[in-house]
Enzyme design. Structure first.
Site, PDB file in Angstrom:
ATOM      1  N   SER A  49      33.937  26.311  35.271  1.00  0.00           N
ATOM      2  CA  SER A  49      33.084  27.320  34.320  1.00  0.00           C
ATOM      3  C   SER A  49      32.323  25.782  33.376  1.00  0.00           C
ATOM      4  O   SER A  49      31.363  25.370  32.568  1.00  0.00           O
ATOM      5  CB  SER A  49      33.412  28.031  33.938  1.00  0.00           C
ATOM      6  OG  SER A  49      33.953  28.708  35.186  1.00  0.00           O
ATOM      7  N   ARG A  64      33.581  27.679  24.266  1.00  0.00           N
ATOM      8  CA  ARG A  64      33.907  29.357  24.870  1.00  0.00           C
ATOM      9  C   ARG A  64      32.581  30.654  24.443  1.00  0.00           C
ATOM     10  O   ARG A  64      33.191  31.109  25.201  1.00  0.00           O
ATOM     11  CB  ARG A  64      35.380  29.018  24.169  1.00  0.00           C
ATOM     12  CG  ARG A  64      36.035  30.615  24.483  1.00  0.00           C
ATOM     13  CD  ARG A  64      37.917  30.958  24.218  1.00  0.00           C
ATOM     14  NE  ARG A  64      38.296  29.475  24.838  1.00  0.00           N
ATOM     15  CZ  ARG A  64      38.396  29.465  26.350  1.00  0.00           C
ATOM     16  NH1 ARG A  64      38.320  30.289  26.844  1.00  0.00           N
ATOM     17  NH2 ARG A  64      39.326  28.911  26.779  1.00  0.00           N
ATOM     18  N   HIS A 119      30.714  29.844  27.249  1.00  0.00           N
ATOM     19  CA  HIS A 119      31.391  30.466  28.884  1.00  0.00           C
ATOM     20  C   HIS A 119      31.652  32.208  28.712  1.00  0.00           C
ATOM     21  O   HIS A 119      31.902  32.624  29.299  1.00  0.00           O
ATOM     22  CB  HIS A 119      33.385  30.115  28.901  1.00  0.00           C
ATOM     23  CG  HIS A 119      33.752  30.473  29.277  1.00  0.00           C
ATOM     24  ND1 HIS A 119      35.254  31.526  29.124  1.00  0.00           N
ATOM     25  CD2 HIS A 119      33.636  30.207  30.864  1.00  0.00           C
ATOM     26  CE1 HIS A 119      35.717  30.996  30.289  1.00  0.00           C
ATOM     27  NE2 HIS A 119      34.984  30.817  30.981  1.00  0.00           N
TER      28      HIS A 119
END
Lengths: 215, 215
Positions: free
Chosen positions: A17, A40, A43
């Site tokens: 990812s 993040r 994500h």
């Protein structure tokens, strides 16, 4: 029907990812300490707007890492935010994650003062005798309260993660906290959430955790 | 600095937020049973894409409301999703919210089978002797596992909320679950999350809760 699944081992899903996120960000260059936090947040939301909306005060990340390394507590404004933060890593440094939103005394104070539980829970957090990182993903009133307590010299957070989501006073509260004179990571605009607050905390914690590869 | 705050009472913030969402959606017309769900997903994310990305199977909302009224359990694939769902309202109907992701037997099964904990926790949920609503905000592998168990006749969920977020097999798993022949609410594309899964559950629960105004 034909659905083509990518063949990725469970343990490799997060890595893959982050590779996709990196690919899609193309040749954008980020500050190396901010990059894992920005990635993040993307994500956790699949929303690339965070590449533009996340704002960092000078040396915010270094200061936050120092504080967490020394056992700072993280205070959230939702149980959801708390439950998304990696408690194992913070505990390794002597820290804890606290959320006072469901405490009966917080509900009582809020009712008595005609304010939100978020405001009352910031008051309660201010009494903790600890270095504190605030991770605010929901309540703009929490940010406004922190601003006021900072102005009054009653609290001096190591970092404020200011990422409430919403429509009423959210944009304003974020702009306000950026003027408070304490380190901040803020998602400008309406977007954010407890998931983003937790993701930013985890990005910081994983930067401290040498057992994980840094992303 | 000058920050103009809107003067809204704490109890009125959610109402005012929904008014703003309604204003900004303009003259778009939604199915009246889907509308509170769409608006709550936007409320929780400040992301108007959900007005387009949320897909409902025929009569999904009616069927889900029936099931919850009869005490269906909600199964989530994250503790974060679980912690965001209103446990008080579901309890009034005899239901509960379950998440097996942190259970030691789930971790063990996942390791033994080389699969994700999400897959193992779906297996565990299938053993519950209850009508079930699945609220999947994180793991595409959970959706794929549910699809397979449905095909094998081992489970028959009342509703699958399929809103994982991410980059690996997320889009595919959502398309797959829409072909499983059970009621679904799916956020097509990469976006979603545990916060969206919880918001959809809460929208359903609040539609059942006559003590709240319907939005």
């Amino acid at each position: 029907m034909k659905i083509e699944l990518e063949n990725v081992l469970p343990a490799e899903i997060e890595k893959r990812s982050f590779e996709i996120i990196t690919e899609e960000l193309g040749d954008r260059v980020f500050d190396p300490l901010q990059e894992p936090i920005i990635k993040r947040a993307i994500h956790t939301s699949a929303d690339f707007e965070y590449a533009d909306s996340l704002c960092f005060s000078e040396h915010a990340v270094e200061k936050a890492l120092d504080a967490l390394r020394k056992g700072a507590y993280i205070v959230t404004d939702t149980q959801m935010g708390k439950s998304g933060i990696n408690k194992k890593v913070i505990a390794e440094f002597g820290g804890e994650v606290c959320c006072f939103m469901s405490d009966p005394d917080v509900a009582e104070t809020a009712k008595k003062n005609g304010t939100t539980r978020a405001v009352a829970s910031m008051e309660k957090a201010a009494k903790l005798d600890r270095p504190l990182v605030f991770a605010i993903g929901n309540a703009p009133t929490a940010l406004i309260q922190l601003y006021e307590m900072i102005q009054e010299g009653r609290i001096r957070p190591e970092l404020i993660i200011g990422v409430p989501v919403g429509f009423v006073n959210v944009v304003q509260a974020k702009e306000l906290i950026m003027t408070a004179g304490v380190p901040y990571i803020v998602a400008r605009g309406r977007k954010g959430g407890s998931n983003i607050a937790a993701a930013i905390c985890n990005a910081l914690l994983y930067m401290l955790d040498s057992s994980r590869g840094q992303r």
